[in-house]
Design a protein around this motif. Structure first.
Motif, PDB file in Angstrom:
ATOM      1  N   LEU A   1      -9.949 -15.788   9.790  1.00  0.00           N
ATOM      2  CA  LEU A   1      -9.170 -15.567  10.579  1.00  0.00           C
ATOM      3  C   LEU A   1      -8.777 -14.932   9.037  1.00  0.00           C
ATOM      4  O   LEU A   1      -7.727 -13.553   9.762  1.00  0.00           O
ATOM      5  CB  LEU A   1      -8.722 -15.949  11.427  1.00  0.00           C
ATOM      6  N   ARG A   2      -7.454 -15.693   8.839  1.00  0.00           N
ATOM      7  CA  ARG A   2      -7.103 -15.144   7.243  1.00  0.00           C
ATOM      8  C   ARG A   2      -7.046 -13.851   6.829  1.00  0.00           C
ATOM      9  O   ARG A   2      -6.568 -12.503   6.963  1.00  0.00           O
ATOM     10  CB  ARG A   2      -6.382 -16.115   6.784  1.00  0.00           C
ATOM     11  N   GLN A   3      -8.547 -14.109   6.016  1.00  0.00           N
ATOM     12  CA  GLN A   3      -9.034 -13.148   5.281  1.00  0.00           C
ATOM     13  C   GLN A   3      -9.323 -11.232   6.278  1.00  0.00           C
ATOM     14  O   GLN A   3      -9.392 -10.560   5.774  1.00  0.00           O
ATOM     15  CB  GLN A   3     -10.635 -13.164   4.951  1.00  0.00           C
ATOM     16  N   ALA A   4      -9.203 -11.803   7.568  1.00  0.00           N
ATOM     17  CA  ALA A   4      -9.151 -10.889   8.191  1.00  0.00           C
ATOM     18  C   ALA A   4      -8.694 -10.307   8.123  1.00  0.00           C
ATOM     19  O   ALA A   4      -8.794  -8.564   8.302  1.00  0.00           O
ATOM     20  CB  ALA A   4     -10.073 -11.317   9.689  1.00  0.00           C
TER      21      ALA A   4
ATOM     22  N   VAL B   1       0.846  -7.647  -4.295  1.00  0.00           N
ATOM     23  CA  VAL B   1       0.169  -7.468  -3.784  1.00  0.00           C
ATOM     24  C   VAL B   1       0.651  -8.211  -2.345  1.00  0.00           C
ATOM     25  O   VAL B   1       0.889  -9.334  -2.339  1.00  0.00           O
ATOM     26  CB  VAL B   1      -1.256  -7.735  -4.394  1.00  0.00           C
ATOM     27  N   GLU B   2       0.009  -7.844  -1.393  1.00  0.00           N
ATOM     28  CA  GLU B   2       1.055  -8.870  -0.170  1.00  0.00           C
ATOM     29  C   GLU B   2      -0.638  -8.754   1.065  1.00  0.00           C
ATOM     30  O   GLU B   2      -1.387  -8.064   1.273  1.00  0.00           O
ATOM     31  CB  GLU B   2       1.698  -7.752   0.546  1.00  0.00           C
ATOM     32  N   ARG B   3      -0.705 -10.394   0.806  1.00  0.00           N
ATOM     33  CA  ARG B   3      -1.958 -10.897   2.165  1.00  0.00           C
ATOM     34  C   ARG B   3      -0.720 -10.838   4.051  1.00  0.00           C
ATOM     35  O   ARG B   3       0.177 -11.183   3.163  1.00  0.00           O
ATOM     36  CB  ARG B   3      -2.133 -11.761   1.803  1.00  0.00           C
ATOM     37  N   GLU B   4      -1.613  -9.988   4.398  1.00  0.00           N
ATOM     38  CA  GLU B   4      -0.972 -10.328   5.926  1.00  0.00           C
ATOM     39  C   GLU B   4      -1.160 -11.709   6.574  1.00  0.00           C
ATOM     40  O   GLU B   4      -1.908 -12.290   6.287  1.00  0.00           O
ATOM     41  CB  GLU B   4      -2.326  -9.310   6.325  1.00  0.00           C
ATOM     42  N   SER B   5       0.147 -12.198   6.944  1.00  0.00           N
ATOM     43  CA  SER B   5       0.390 -13.390   6.949  1.00  0.00           C
ATOM     44  C   SER B   5      -0.443 -13.245   8.503  1.00  0.00           C
ATOM     45  O   SER B   5      -0.801 -12.483   9.343  1.00  0.00           O
ATOM     46  CB  SER B   5       1.508 -14.026   7.451  1.00  0.00           C
ATOM     47  N   LEU B   6      -0.936 -15.455   9.044  1.00  0.00           N
ATOM     48  CA  LEU B   6      -1.452 -14.953  10.614  1.00  0.00           C
ATOM     49  C   LEU B   6      -0.408 -14.533  11.484  1.00  0.00           C
ATOM     50  O   LEU B   6      -1.051 -13.695  12.312  1.00  0.00           O
ATOM     51  CB  LEU B   6      -1.262 -16.355  10.597  1.00  0.00           C
ATOM     52  N   GLU B   7       0.393 -14.090  10.739  1.00  0.00           N
ATOM     53  CA  GLU B   7       1.610 -14.154  12.659  1.00  0.00           C
ATOM     54  C   GLU B   7       1.929 -12.646  12.305  1.00  0.00           C
ATOM     55  O   GLU B   7       1.413 -11.729  13.457  1.00  0.00           O
ATOM     56  CB  GLU B   7       3.354 -14.016  11.815  1.00  0.00           C
TER      57      GLU B   7
END
Lengths: 325, 286
Positions: free
Chosen positions: A225-228, A304-310
């Motif tokens: 889900l995080r990677q999505a 590079v920013e990865r979206e948090s679960l939030e």
């Protein structure tokens, strides 16, 4: 049943009049997982849980709990399920221990001979042994919540369904619940936890599903889900114009940073989405930097920013205080 | 896959007989203050009557409720008077509170969902709840009768009782008749309890179900007084409520007891079925 699903629903729906509180939900909760059931208030989580436990009849669809159809096999399944549904509820005029005795004797499947010991054990497990003789009337919300969890733990369970288990608990209590859930999961109990608090799910769950306006919008292992989520790059440069051209040339769609003022003394912020979902990025971040440098773009900052679960959660369910209708 | 709960059960520990819930229900019902308050209020009726008769001058015969004029000669008549006085309103009021609370009370506390998830089983829970209400129907008239006999014996002389048929029985036999009347009243209230149980499955507001049960009872009693509704009278659950005079004859006339029991059984069947139909399919959303 090995490797099967602890909870499986197909096309599960519940209509109240015209409104679909739960709309064709296909849940798949594998055995042995700690499964987070996320969604804002009013998204249909509790209604779903009520249908899982046979409290409400589905308008359509089926529920399979621990390999057996609900509600037909309710009497075979529910003794193996511990539940906390929509907050704790007790007889205020009875003591904590007396309440547990009452609820334990409600099931014809429990053994009266071991009742006292099991009540004692459950109370100790949630740290309420000192308040056992006190009337629930005098309990704080946090204590009632603990007692509710104790009730779910009165017998050995294969599945725990916990609706907002940390509601009303102080940080200390929240951590205890988290540890409790972990230790239960370690013993092989499948734990299904609903919550509107992301941090909570993030910290204790292995899997999650997200509800929004009665629909299931995502489910799977938490890592997936995080990677999505999407990956973005954030660039601070005095040569914003040239940078945009380079990024556009690489097939990216650059935009200005959302929160920062556009013109800063040390340059402008440019944001571009590298990729979304599980697709591989079409261009690697390091190649983007190489291209920028080649084009003579001066770079002050690059991230590079990865979206948090939030971010994911908000993206899936919408933002703000609007309770889903 | 570790199936802790399954293996624990497979180990063959003895299961409970299933009576645990009934025991628990009786314990909760008779352990709570409200039930005690109701019973104390009922017990206060004979006390009030006895004290009033004691402090006032002699009651002229034919005034006030039946038996009232006989109290000064025989204290046991306090029990008969009190039971007679409490039947039209106080008994239905107390029973309405208990029967109306059965399901709606659990629903309003939220404990209904936990009982059902336990799983208590809906039919089983309904039966246990009704059994609890019936237990109260037995205890309530008994309380009035025994409190009446006790206060009567304390304040007035006790002696042989002259029955309605003219015969005379010893005090011990008279005490037995008091218990017999209490049983008659318990049966009388069974139908109303079934109505209360059904009304209680319709709402999550216990006070609503209680009030509705009491209103039903009062309306029925009023209807029983209207000569225009003559044809309806034998079908009203309150029709035989005051018919326990037959138990004060020698020999005891059982006709009204039998008719009453049959009528109450009919109400139990009809409203029990309605409660079942409602509760078994109900969505528990409280």
């Amino acid at each position: 049943m090995a490797g099967g699903l602890a909870i499986e629903t197909r096309g599960l729906s519940k209509h109240f009049g015209q409104q679909a509180a739960v709309d064709r939900v296909d849940l798949a909760v594998p055995h042995g997982t700690v499964f987070g059931f996320l969604g804002p208030n009013g998204s249909g989580k509790t209604t779903t849980i009520r249908m899982l436990l046979g409290l409400a009849a589905p308008s359509a669809g089926t529920v399979n709990l621990l390999g057996q159809e609900m509600p037909d096999k309710l009497h075979d399944v529910l003794p193996r399920v511990g539940a906390l549904v929509e907050g704790p509820a007790f007889y205020p005029f009875l003591s904590g221990a007396a309440n547990l005795h009452r609820l334990d004797s409600a099931s014809p499947h429990t053994v009266p001979a071991t009742r006292k010991a099991r009540v004692q054990q459950a109370l100790e497990r949630v740290g309420l042994e000192h308040a056992a003789g006190k009337r629930v009337h005098a309990y704080s919300l946090g204590m009632k919540q603990r007692l509710g969890i104790a009730n779910a733990l009165l017998s050995p369970r294969d599945l725990l369904v916990l609706d907002e288990p940390t509601n009303g608990l102080d940080p200390q209590g929240t951590r205890e619940v988290r540890n409790l859930v972990r230790s239960l999961a370690h013993q092989g109990t499948t734990v299904f936890v609903s919550s509107h608090l992301l941090a909570e799910v993030d910290q204790m769950c292995t899997h999650a599903a997200v509800m929004s306006v009665g629909k299931l919008v995502a489910q799977g292992p938490l890592a997936e889900l995080r990677q999505a989520g999407s990956m973005r790059l954030r660039l601070v440069t005095p040569d914003a114009g040239a940078a945009r051209q380079v990024l556009a040339g690489l097939g990216l769609v650059p935009g200005p940073g959302q929160s920062e003022p556009r013109a800063q003394p040390d340059g402008e912020t440019v944001v571009a989405v590298l990729h979304t979902g599980t697709r591989r990025p079409s261009v690697l971040p390091e190649d983007v930097v190489a291209h920028l440098v080649q084009a003579g773009v001066r770079v002050r900052g690059f991230a590079v920013e990865r979206e948090s679960l939030e971010d994911r959660f908000v993206a899936l369910t919408g933002e703000g205080f609007d309770v889903a209708q | 896959m570790p199936q802790a709960a399954q293996t624990a059960r497979a180990a063959g520990a003895p299961r409970s007989s299933g009576l645990s819930l009934l025991g628990s229900e009786l314990k909760v019902l008779f352990g709570r203050r409200r039930t005690w308050a109701l019973l104390l209020a009922l017990a206060a009726i004979p006390v009030l009557i006895a004290v009033a008769v004691k402090v006032s001058s002699a009651v002229p015969p034919g005034r006030g409720p039946a038996f009232l004029d006989r109290i000064t000669q025989n204290g046991l008549f306090v029990a008969f008077t009190a039971m007679l006085v409490s039947v039209p309103l106080f008994m239905p009021l107390a029973v309405g509170v208990v029967a109306g609370d059965t399901i709606a009370g659990e629903a309003s506390l939220g404990t209904l969902r936990y009982l059902l998830v336990a799983p208590a089983g809906r039919v089983r829970l309904l039966l246990v709840k009704y059994a609890g209400a019936l237990a109260f129907c037995i205890v309530a008239p008994l309380t009035v009768g025994l409190a009446g006999a006790a206060i009567g014996a304390a304040l007035f002389p006790v002696g042989p009782v002259t029955l309605l048929s003219g015969g005379v029985v010893q005090p011990a036999e008279a005490a037995l008749r008091i218990v017999l009347i209490a049983a008659y009243l318990a049966v009388s209230l069974a139908g109303l309890s079934a109505i209360g149980l059904f009304l209680s499955t319709l709402t999550v507001v216990p006070v609503g179900a209680m009030a509705a049960t009491v209103v039903v009872s009062v309306v029925t009693e009023v209807a029983d007084q209207l000569p225009q509704l003559d044809w309806l009278h034998p079908w009203l659950f309150s029709h035989y409520w005051l018919g326990f005079g037959d138990l004060l004859r020698q020999p005891v006339a059982w006709d009204s007891f039998a008719s009453n029991a049959l009528l109450q059984a009919g109400y139990m069947a009809v409203f029990g079925a309605l409660a079942y139909g409602r509760f078994v399919t109900k969505d528990i959303l409280s």
